[in-house]
Design a protein around this motif. Structure first.
Motif, mmCIF file in Angstrom:
data_model
loop_
_atom_site.group_PDB
_atom_site.id
_atom_site.type_symbol
_atom_site.label_atom_id
_atom_site.label_comp_id
_atom_site.label_asym_id
_atom_site.label_seq_id
_atom_site.Cartn_x
_atom_site.Cartn_y
_atom_site.Cartn_z
ATOM 1 N N CYS A 1 0.867 -1.200 -0.091
ATOM 2 C CA CYS A 1 -0.089 -0.201 0.084
ATOM 3 C C CYS A 1 0.919 1.250 0.023
ATOM 4 O O CYS A 1 1.827 1.239 0.783
ATOM 5 C CB CYS A 1 -0.713 0.166 1.316
ATOM 6 S SG CYS A 1 -2.062 1.367 1.506
ATOM 7 N N ALA B 1 -3.664 5.789 5.094
ATOM 8 C CA ALA B 1 -4.703 5.052 5.030
ATOM 9 C C ALA B 1 -4.787 3.579 5.102
ATOM 10 O O ALA B 1 -5.901 2.992 5.551
ATOM 11 C CB ALA B 1 -5.123 5.277 3.295
ATOM 12 N N ARG C 1 -11.102 -2.364 3.984
ATOM 13 C CA ARG C 1 -11.215 -3.045 2.804
ATOM 14 C C ARG C 1 -10.698 -4.295 2.867
ATOM 15 O O ARG C 1 -9.658 -4.420 3.347
ATOM 16 C CB ARG C 1 -10.710 -2.156 1.461
ATOM 17 C CG ARG C 1 -11.687 -1.050 0.926
ATOM 18 C CD ARG C 1 -11.087 -0.586 -0.222
ATOM 19 N NE ARG C 1 -10.869 -1.575 -1.338
ATOM 20 C CZ ARG C 1 -10.884 -0.984 -2.851
ATOM 21 N NH1 ARG C 1 -10.794 0.362 -2.739
ATOM 22 N NH2 ARG C 1 -10.546 -1.777 -3.558
ATOM 23 N N SER D 1 -10.288 -6.112 0.199
ATOM 24 C CA SER D 1 -9.649 -6.532 -1.127
ATOM 25 C C SER D 1 -9.035 -5.083 -1.384
ATOM 26 O O SER D 1 -9.568 -4.149 -1.609
ATOM 27 C CB SER D 1 -10.333 -6.933 -2.110
ATOM 28 O OG SER D 1 -9.892 -7.158 -3.212
HETATM 29 S S1 SF4 Z 1 -7.431 -1.145 0.141
HETATM 30 FE FE1 SF4 Z 1 -6.499 -0.217 2.051
HETATM 31 S S2 SF4 Z 1 -4.433 -1.301 2.237
HETATM 32 FE FE2 SF4 Z 1 -5.261 -1.741 0.208
HETATM 33 S S3 SF4 Z 1 -3.900 -0.237 -0.969
HETATM 34 FE FE3 SF4 Z 1 -6.113 0.710 -0.564
HETATM 35 S S4 SF4 Z 1 -5.556 2.015 1.432
HETATM 36 FE FE4 SF4 Z 1 -4.037 0.520 0.958
#
Ligand code: SF4
Length: 629
Positions: free
Chosen positions: A370, A375, A381, A383
């Protein structure tokens, strides 16, 4: 480094009369990091603990559990690399007759519900020695869960096993912390706050201890065992709430009452850093089965030339347990660590130069992360790529490309296959990896897992839909044309998944036919413990949308669904006819009929329609064509 002791004699060879931790495993002892018990045993050994392994003890009496004596700290129990019920039964609940994790491939070396049985024998042998359960069986049965084999909701396995503590997910951190605190003099009953563990607390205890969710605590209580057993909507609600607490950076403690006693599930263990991953894989494994085995072990043959590049998967597929076990965060090893393992493999006298796999749960997630740490720390989330690729996800294939190039040019390495699955929707943003893969790392057949192509089924599964698959297929074929190779895709598909009707399977069969693809293997959906799809199978409701779903439950419907995909096989014709009659689509009988027995045997995927430059009649799946590099 000698094997971890499995007998008193092996203990004596190390000069040990007593062990700190004894692992009991449902699998044979293969000293390789692909297997959880040897990996954790080596991990504790590295941290100064005296460790032993009792592999596949005869569970009919307690004596085989006493061969290494009484451990100073605790027993650690695992059913093995698979849930014992999944290992023992087919999706039709029929007994399997083989076992890849046992010498000679023999069935019957571990009991059904091995975690419970092993714990019971250990408690008979040493009532006062703590038993810690872990591994995939314990991990995915940590909450009240639906058990397909009994067709009922069972309690947390921690209660059924009467164990002292449950370690879920990847065990390095929780097991080491536990062992160190016990070695430091704490009592297991007082250790309540280790991440990645579940314990049972009395309700009075909760009120007194805020960190367990008492007043001022940081916890979420999901519907009780009694509620989820009696009410399917509550079961779905419980599953959803628990699923939201999987991000180790923001997860709260999850509580679930069982007849007045409280299951306390601490937040998941933090992921390992690259340095820690390297340290784990650099442990002194013998990379061999224990020398006591005389027969071949299938699981060993399957993994002995494969390399694990990373853990975790952010795909979040509904039927997959990886997110609930390994987690969504990709934990990658450094390239230097992977190349060192390749060099060691190249030095093995039995190695012939072919690496069977370099990957992880999803091969093209190596090195990804990520890109927005703030975030990520609050992300719930499930997925990062469904329903679309998150804008915060860093999808650069730079590290993966560099790894593949370096791996195949290593001394002693003739070729490197990538046989772990790839996410083709992600591959759309990884053109470098795509070219490397198709050009150098496909042994004639590339495994991909569309699982289905009917849009509303792939949505329930949280998979990319038909459009994405067709785009990938076109790209794959064009790339093969460009580089002059004849390689095929192996599409992995599931029949009988919740939400999938007979009509959906017909649509899938017709789509594949149109695309020039046949399949020989279709996975009949199995409701394994702890997945979203199993929740949908049991409740008949999609907990995301709250909508009712069709669920194929009868053997007849499951058989018809599967047969529609295997329409080209003569043995399936009777069922195909039955399915088409039921759908009122008899006009398709002439379409879904094998051309000839010879054509039906032509391979797992049919060669694609001929394009200029291909010799007619060539079978891209024949053995001689599998290694085209
Ligand atoms: S879903 Fe959440 S953990 Fe995955 S890239 Fe997006 S912000 Fe990052």
């Amino acid at each position: 480094m000698p094997f971890i002791p499995t007998t008193q004699q092996e203990m004596k060879q190390r000069g040990w009369s007593e062990l700190d931790v004894i692992f009991v495993s449902g699998d044979a002892y293969l000293d390789h990091p692909a297997f959880g018990v040897p990996l954790l045993a080596r991990w504790l050994e590295r941290h100064g603990f005296r460790v032993g392994i009792i592999p596949q003890p005869d569970w009919r009496s307690r004596e085989p559990f006493m061969v290494l004596g009484r451990p100073r700290l605790f027993f650690a129990v695992s059913a093995g690399a698979m849930d014992s019920m999944v290992a023992h039964y087919t999706p039709a609940r029929k007994l399997r007759h083989d076992d890849a994790y046992t010498p000679g491939n023999r069935h019957g070396a571990r009991p059904n519900r091995a975690t419970i049985i092993y714990t019971s024998r250990l408690k008979e042998a040493y009532r006062d020695v703590p038993v810690v359960i872990g591994g995939i069986e314990a991990s995915l049965r940590r909450f009240a869960h639906y058990d397909f084999w009994e067709d009922k909701v069972r309690r947390s396995i921690l209660l059924d096993a009467k164990a002292d503590l449950l370690v879920y997910g990847m065990g390095e951190r929780p097991l080491l912390e536990l062992a160190e605190r016990l070695r430091g003099g704490e009592l297991l009953a007082d250790i309540r706050d280790v991440r990645g563990t579940c314990l049972i607390a009395a309700k009075g205890e909760l009120a007194a201890q805020p960190h367990l969710g008492g007043e001022g605590g940081h916890a979420v209580e999901i519907p009780s065992f009694e509620e989820v057993s009696a009410d399917k909507a509550k079961f779905g609600e419980g599953f959803r709430l628990a699923s939201l607490e999987q991000n180790p950076f923001c997860a709260r403690i999850v509580l679930q009452s069982h007849a007045g006693r409280m299951l306390v599930c601490n937040p998941p263990a933090l992921p390992l850093s690259e340095r820690e991953m390297d340290a784990v894989y650099a442990l002194p494994f013998e990379k061999a089965p224990h020398p006591g085995y005389r027969e071949q072990i299938t699981a060993w043959e399957q993994i002995k030339t494969s390399i694990t590049s990373h853990r975790g998967c952010f795909g979040g597929c509904a039927f997959c347990a990886i997110a609930m076990h390994q987690g969504k965060t990709i934990q990658s090893r450094s390239q230097a660590s992977l190349l060192a393992e390749l060099d060691a493999l190249a030095g093995k006298p039995w190695f012939r130069g072919s690496v069977s796999d370099i990957g992880g749960p999803t091969a093209n997630m190596y090195g990804l992360s990520c890109g927005n740490p703030a975030a990520m720390k609050v992300c719930r989330r499930e997925s990062c790529i469904f329903p679309g690729i998150c804008k915060n996800l860093l999808t650069s294939d730079k590290r993966a490309v560099s790894l593949l190039r370096a791996a195949r040019s290593r001394n002693g390495i003739r070729n490197v296959a990538v046989s772990s699955g790839v996410r083709y929707d992600l591959l759309e943003q990884q053109s470098g990896y795509f070219s490397e893969l198709v050009g150098h790392h496909v042994s004639g057949l590339l495994k991909v897992a569309p699982e289905h192509l009917a849009e509303h089924v792939t949505t329930v599964m949280r998979k990319p839909g038909r459009k994405s698959f067709e785009t990938f297929l076109r790209r794959f074929r064009a790339e093969n044309d460009r580089i002059g190779k004849r390689q095929s895709l192996v599409p992995y598909l599931i029949s009988g998944h919740p939400g999938c009707t007979l009509n959906d399977m017909l649509e899938l069969a017709l789509t594949l036919r149109k695309l020039g693809m046949q399949v020989e293997q279709v996975q009949d959906f199995t409701p394994t413990p702890g997945t979203l799809s199993t929740c949908m199978y049991y409740t008949g409701i999609d907990p995301d949308s709250g909508k009712a779903l069709h669920v194929a439950r009868s053997d007849r419907e499951k058989g018809l669904q599967k047969a529609l995909l295997l329409w080209h096989l003569p043995d399936e014709q009777r069922k195909v006819q039955e399915a088409l009659r039921e759908l009122g689509r008899e006009e398709l009988l002439a379409v879904l009929t094998p051309v000839s027995a010879g054509a039906a045997r032509s391979g797992r995927t049919a060669p694609r329609p001929q394009s200029p430059g291909h010799k007619s009649g060539a079978d891209s799946n024949s053995k001689s064509k599998r290694h085209l590099r």
